[in-house]
Design an enzyme around this catalytic site. Structure first.
Site, PDB file in Angstrom:
ATOM      1  N   TRP A 154       0.867  -1.169   0.000  1.00 22.16           N
ATOM      2  CA  TRP A 154       0.000   0.000   0.000  1.00 22.16           C
ATOM      3  C   TRP A 154       0.909   1.225   0.000  1.00 22.16           C
ATOM      4  O   TRP A 154       1.819   1.342   0.840  1.00 22.16           O
ATOM      5  CB  TRP A 154      -0.859  -0.060   1.258  1.00 22.16           C
ATOM      6  CG  TRP A 154      -1.809   1.070   1.482  1.00 22.16           C
ATOM      7  CD1 TRP A 154      -2.704   1.598   0.589  1.00 22.16           C
ATOM      8  CD2 TRP A 154      -1.995   1.785   2.700  1.00 22.16           C
ATOM      9  NE1 TRP A 154      -3.421   2.597   1.187  1.00 22.16           N
ATOM     10  CE2 TRP A 154      -3.025   2.724   2.489  1.00 22.16           C
ATOM     11  CE3 TRP A 154      -1.411   1.725   3.971  1.00 22.16           C
ATOM     12  CZ2 TRP A 154      -3.471   3.603   3.479  1.00 22.16           C
ATOM     13  CZ3 TRP A 154      -1.863   2.593   4.965  1.00 22.16           C
ATOM     14  CH2 TRP A 154      -2.869   3.513   4.701  1.00 22.16           C
ATOM     15  N   ASP A 235       0.062  -5.605   9.555  1.00 19.54           N
ATOM     16  CA  ASP A 235      -1.013  -4.683   9.212  1.00 19.54           C
ATOM     17  C   ASP A 235      -2.183  -5.555   8.784  1.00 19.54           C
ATOM     18  O   ASP A 235      -2.097  -6.249   7.761  1.00 19.54           O
ATOM     19  CB  ASP A 235      -0.581  -3.746   8.079  1.00 19.54           C
ATOM     20  CG  ASP A 235      -1.627  -2.670   7.784  1.00 19.54           C
ATOM     21  OD1 ASP A 235      -1.350  -1.777   6.971  1.00 19.54           O
ATOM     22  OD2 ASP A 235      -2.738  -2.719   8.369  1.00 19.54           O
ATOM     23  N   LYS A 271     -12.924  -1.549   6.430  1.00 21.77           N
ATOM     24  CA  LYS A 271     -13.549  -2.399   5.413  1.00 21.77           C
ATOM     25  C   LYS A 271     -14.478  -3.429   6.014  1.00 21.77           C
ATOM     26  O   LYS A 271     -15.604  -3.600   5.554  1.00 21.77           O
ATOM     27  CB  LYS A 271     -12.475  -3.134   4.583  1.00 21.77           C
ATOM     28  CG  LYS A 271     -11.728  -2.247   3.619  1.00 21.77           C
ATOM     29  CD  LYS A 271     -10.592  -1.530   4.280  1.00 21.77           C
ATOM     30  CE  LYS A 271      -9.730  -0.790   3.282  1.00 21.77           C
ATOM     31  NZ  LYS A 271      -8.776   0.100   3.990  1.00 21.77           N
TER      32      LYS A 271
END
Lengths: 424, 407
Positions: A154, A235, A271
């Site tokens: 990311w 993460d 999410k």
């Protein structure tokens, strides 16, 4: 008003009182900043008037009509909260209840580490905030350490550790040839990094590639990281989203815990609970004992205080309301499974469409990869063609957000991808 | 078989001096305990308050099925930003008309200060910020962690319990050209001592003549005098002269949105083009910090500010809070006078805003905590918002005892 005329009178005499320095801007030399590569895509999409436009850029879930979704469990939680809760400051470490429930998700309902109070944990501003707090913490207490970041990752990960002034290195992850994991090179990089390096790992549903290590591979990675005394920082932004089952998606973390790693973990509800804009997450660090956990937590709070004092209450309240209620939690698990299933269905549909079009390329990776994203293998030039000719928006690294694919647009998308790749 | 922790040598950090007061208060089991620590408004009954207009806004939001929880843009809720700029700068502000203000939603006042300071540390040429002595306990850390070096200017005069105006002017005059200066827009925290408008004008002239950059912290707009416009005069004065400045706004107190973390950073620039470039750089500060700000609180604020009926309702509820605090000041002053407590206590009614800087020293404060279960910060600051008519007598007793027994 008497005061106002007094002021304007005085101000009109300014030229005689003030030097010339302040007449020009202090910010003359400020360059316009480049647009964020991910969020800039949505901006461009919104500005496009074409009726055919498709947004497969930012990783935000859409239903089969392409609409954003607020989960039923969230709506219900909000109904219960509105009009009842006060809006007092949370403690610097955030909502205790929300953090407790969040740790259970990652570490296990009956985790011995939770029982023994060995986890230093604070509510954070979603995943970004958790990563940033950890990066600042790493810099403060291990100023000479380096963070190893997978290639690719990311894009904001690089920004976060850079702004925390932590030296960055990379490690091999994605293999463009196989469109899978470059396992051998990854293991070499772990072996070759200086002992005691910090490694950033995606717990599941790697962003942007969707390529996750297998269980066996995770075990080997864990072993090697332990052998080198590295620090594993996970993460986890997609727990529940990868397979549909949060327990299964936490597998990597459980393997590392079993192997005795004292890991760090960033969790996000953006999410999996659809709480994107609420900015809800958690940073945890597993310590040797309760005393250490108390010390570490206090230091994390010292970093949060001059950044935002204490985290926002609303999103945390939604999370703790849902996870603290058996019925609502059950509903949530069902809805998460539903979202993951729709995405898995779209993967299959996209791949089948491309194969039916007679594409010369292999599209197996679309269904091999997992989570919200598909690393298509498209080049930046091909992506530009998709945008310019077909009004299809994605990041230039070829990452497709499967959440933006619907039964309504999958055919159009497949056709466009075929057109720009058929002569490859 | 567990590894040794790489963080094994970490020592426990001290409690935050302000938030730690509430921690200690919560542990106390005494029925007469009184929390005058953190600046959070309490009703006469000692309860937290959610404004009626905020509840209304909440209901509107929850009932609106079309609302989603998508990410806000990095700069936050656009409506909220525009309305916030108008609130502090004035609806008719020429700077707004000229499009030369950039406003970004941040995590309340703290977040606005931090983002502004990070921006300055990267793009401004003078990395020193002057903060008043004393100031809010969290200010020095915010600026230091952002990469600025912190110096102080004289502000509070313990002898008069008022403003050390000469000292202030001397210190700002001695500051290097271009230095940043932190200014409390109104209701100075912790002292409650504000410059008069004439004094503000002199400060403005001095600062502009030396090219000192004003960075306003506006955490109490509307709370000081009860009037939103009056409390914004200091900021508007600086903007009216056409120069540049930064303003950090918080809705924690004046809209009672404490835990929702709603605030805004505005940077008033010379031109529209500069403002646009500045905004793009602010985004680069924000993205690696938390990506984008939380939506809920800002939505409540925008709902209220854009509806004239709700706005009016808000101003009335805000004035009522400010009036209650002013009345508490009077009651405490009257009670101490009636008691004959030694000393001049008129500063209690002269100081403005949520806090009173009592002038009590840390030994006296510790005494009051131990013997009377009064919780306040060790610098002698009390939050008037935590007082009620019922608790004024107990506080009076405590102050009287502290002053007479501990000199």
């Amino acid at each position: 008003m008497a005061m106002r005329s007094l002021i304007s009178e005085r101000v009109s005499c300014r030229s005689s009182v003030l030097g010339a320095r302040w007449m020009s801007s202090w910010w003359r030399n400020v360059e316009p900043a480049p647009k964020d590569p991910i969020l800039g895509v949505t901006e461009a999409f919104l500005a496009d008037p074409s009726p055919d436009k498709v947004n497969v850029g930012v990783g935000a879930y859409r239903d089969d009509n392409g609409k954003p979704v607020v989960l039923e469990c969230v709506r219900e939680a909000e109904r219960r909260i509105a009009g009842t809760a006060n809006m007092e400051y949370l403690p610097m470490g955030g909502s205790v209840k929300m953090v407790e429930e969040t740790l259970k998700l990652a570490y296990g309902d009956n985790s011995e580490f939770i029982k023994d109070k060995r986890i230093a944990a604070v509510q954070s501003l979603s995943g970004t905030g958790a990563c940033r707090l950890f990066a600042d913490f790493q810099k403060r207490f291990h100023p000479d350490s380096q963070i190893y970041i997978p290639v690719p990752t990311w894009s904001n990960h690089h920004n976060i550790w850079r702004d925390a002034h932590v030296t960055q290195r990379t490690f091999h992850y994605y293999h463009p040839g196989t469109k899978g994991l470059d396992f051998a090179a990854l293991m070499d990089d772990i072996k070759n990094a200086p002992n005691g390096s910090f490694f950033l790992l995606h717990a599941c549903a790697h962003n942007p590639t969707g390529v996750d290590p297998s269980e066996e591979q995770w075990k080997e990675i864990s072993y090697q990281i332990k052998a080198k005394g590295h620090f594993p920082f996970f993460d986890m932004a997609y727990q529940g989203f990868a397979s549909g089952d949060p327990e299964r998606d936490a597998k990597a973390i459980r393997i590392f815990l079993k192997d005795g790693h004292l890991l760090g973990l960033a969790q996000s509800y953006a999410k999996n609970m659809g709480l994107y804009g609420q900015r809800v997450g958690c940073l945890s660090v597993l310590c040797e004992d309760e005393k250490q956990a108390v010390a570490v937590k206090s230091q994390l709070q010292q970093l949060a205080r001059p950044m935002y004092s204490n985290p926002p209450v609303h999103g945390a309240l939604i999370v703790s309301t849902i996870l603290g209620d058996a019925e609502l939690k059950k509903l949530w698990l069902k809805e998460v499974q539903g979202m993951a299933d729709r995405i898995i269905g779209m993967r299959t549909a996209l791949r089948e469409n491309l194969e039916e079009l007679g594409s010369p390329l292999s599209w197996k990776h679309i269904t091999n990869q997992i989570g919200m994203f598909c690393y298509s293998g498209l080049t930046p030039e091909q992506v530009d063609r998709l945008t310019n000719e077909y009004h299809i928006y994605m990041t230039r690294n070829g990452r497709i957000s499967m959440a933006g694919v619907t039964t309504g647009n999958v055919g159009y998308l497949a056709n466009a991808v075929h057109e720009v790749t058929k002569s490859t | 078989m567990d590894s040794e922790s790489v963080f094994g040598k970490i020592v426990r950090a001290p409690e935050d001096p302000i938030l730690g007061v509430t921690v200690a208060y919560n542990k106390d089991t005494s029925p007469v305990k009184l929390n005058l620590g953190v600046g959070a408004y309490r009703t006469e009954e000692g309860k937290p308050l959610v404004l009626n207009v905020v509840r209304k806004a909440e209901q509107l939001l929850v009932n609106d099925q079309s609302r989603v929880k998508e990410y806000l843009p990095i700069v936050g809720l656009v409506d909220f930003n525009k309305l916030s700029a108008k609130l502090i700068l004035g609806a008719d502000s020429p700077a707004i008309k000229d499009n030369r203000v950039t406003t970004v939603q941040c995590l309340s006042g703290t977040g606005s200060l931090r983002v502004g300071a990070e921006f300055l540390a990267r793009h401004y040429h003078q990395l020193t910020i002057y903060i008043p002595q004393p100031t809010w306990g969290n200010h020095p850390k915010v600026f230091t962690l952002a990469g600025l070096s912190v110096k102080t200017y004289r502000y509070y005069d313990p002898a008069t319990r008022g403003l050390n105006f000469q000292g202030l002017l001397e210190d700002l005059r001695a500051a290097p050209s271009g230095a940043i200066v932190l200014l409390h827009a109104c209701a100075h925290n912790p002292t409650g001592v504000d410059p008069t408008l004439e004094q503000w004008e002199q400060i403005r002239q001095l600062m502009r003549s030396k090219g000192l950059l004003p960075f306003f912290d506006s955490a109490y707009q509307g709370f000081a005098s009860g009037s939103l416009d009056a409390d914004a005069q200091s900021v508007r004065m600086f903007v009216a002269d056409g120069g540049e400045c930064l303003v950090a706004q918080s809705y924690a107190k004046n809209m009672g949105l404490y835990g929702e973390r709603v605030g805004a950073l505005s940077i008033v620039c010379k031109t529209e083009d500069v403002a646009s470039r500045v905004e793009s750089q602010l985004k680069l500060v924000i993205r690696p910090m938390y990506s984008s700000p939380p939506i809920h609180g800002a939505s409540i604020v925008a709902t209220i500010l854009k509806d004239s009926t709700m706005y009016k309702e808000w101003t009335l509820e805000l004035k009522a809070m400010a009036d209650r605090i002013i009345s508490m000041r009077q009651q405490l002053f009257d009670a101490l006078s009636a008691r004959g407590t030694p000393g001049d206590w008129s500063h209690i009614i002269k100081q403005i805003g949520m806090f009173t800087f009592t002038g009590l020293n840390s030994e006296q404060v510790a005494f009051m905590t131990k013997e009377y279960h009064i919780y306040m910060t060790s610098d002698g600051r009390i939050s008037m918002a935590g007082l009620s008519s019922k608790t004024v007598p107990h506080l009076t007793d405590a102050i009287h005892a502290a002053v007479t027994r501990m000199g």
